[in-house]
Scaffold this motif. Sequence first.
Motif, PDB file in Angstrom:
ATOM      1  N   LYS A 148      -7.193 -14.284  -3.968  1.00  0.00           N
ATOM      2  CA  LYS A 148      -8.576 -14.739  -3.715  1.00  0.00           C
ATOM      3  C   LYS A 148      -8.640 -15.819  -2.644  1.00  0.00           C
ATOM      4  O   LYS A 148      -9.649 -15.973  -1.971  1.00  0.00           O
ATOM      5  CB  LYS A 148      -9.222 -15.249  -5.010  1.00  0.00           C
TER       6      LYS A 148
ATOM      7  N   GLU B 209     -10.450 -12.767   3.844  1.00  0.00           N
ATOM      8  CA  GLU B 209     -11.171 -11.612   3.302  1.00  0.00           C
ATOM      9  C   GLU B 209     -10.587 -10.277   3.765  1.00  0.00           C
ATOM     10  O   GLU B 209     -10.434  -9.347   2.983  1.00  0.00           O
ATOM     11  CB  GLU B 209     -12.652 -11.707   3.696  1.00  0.00           C
ATOM     12  N   ASN B 210     -10.238 -10.192   5.047  1.00  0.00           N
ATOM     13  CA  ASN B 210      -9.684  -8.937   5.551  1.00  0.00           C
ATOM     14  C   ASN B 210      -8.321  -8.636   4.923  1.00  0.00           C
ATOM     15  O   ASN B 210      -7.960  -7.481   4.717  1.00  0.00           O
ATOM     16  CB  ASN B 210      -9.576  -8.947   7.082  1.00  0.00           C
TER      17      ASN B 210
ATOM     18  N   SER C 284      -8.791  -7.192   1.351  1.00  0.00           N
ATOM     19  CA  SER C 284      -9.071  -5.766   1.450  1.00  0.00           C
ATOM     20  C   SER C 284      -7.802  -4.969   1.763  1.00  0.00           C
ATOM     21  O   SER C 284      -7.534  -3.928   1.155  1.00  0.00           O
ATOM     22  CB  SER C 284     -10.125  -5.515   2.529  1.00  0.00           C
TER      23      SER C 284
END
Length: 160
Positions: free
Chosen positions: A17, A21-22, A25
């Motif tokens: 976490k 962000e990429n 994913s």
Amino acid sequence: MKEIKIETTLSVFEDLKESPENIVSLMKQAEEAREKAYAPYSKFLVGVAIQLENGEVITGSNQENASYPSGLCAERTAIYYAGAKYPGVAMKSMAIMAGSTIHKTITPIPPCGACRQAIAEYEVKQDEPIEIYFMGESGKVVKSESLANLLPLVFDKSVL
């Protein structure tokens, strides 16, 4: 005699976490690839997702064989497929998730030596670093800006 000091710098995120962000994913895609691993002998499942410069994501998982040397690690499965399917397209980032089916794996697990050498070949070929993120099934995520941090004295075409 002269001594040579080799230093490396890695970044450590406390958990997925906290990662960019990429990469969250990309690591989820590595996790999905890990579920497709064939590892009846080692019980050690590895999944990889590679983000290419053109936006494509290539995944791979380890594939074992009763004749042990005939198997292939997830990293090489993915990197060779990317090289064959998208020659000349740079590899930007690689996410690796690994763990045992026998016990919980929370220690970040880097690529093995053979995979480091394969990654080095493509990093040298594209003359651009590949970011490498690796983790166990959960827990900390380690980031290396380049394979050179994991294999500082690389064997490449310059010595042939």
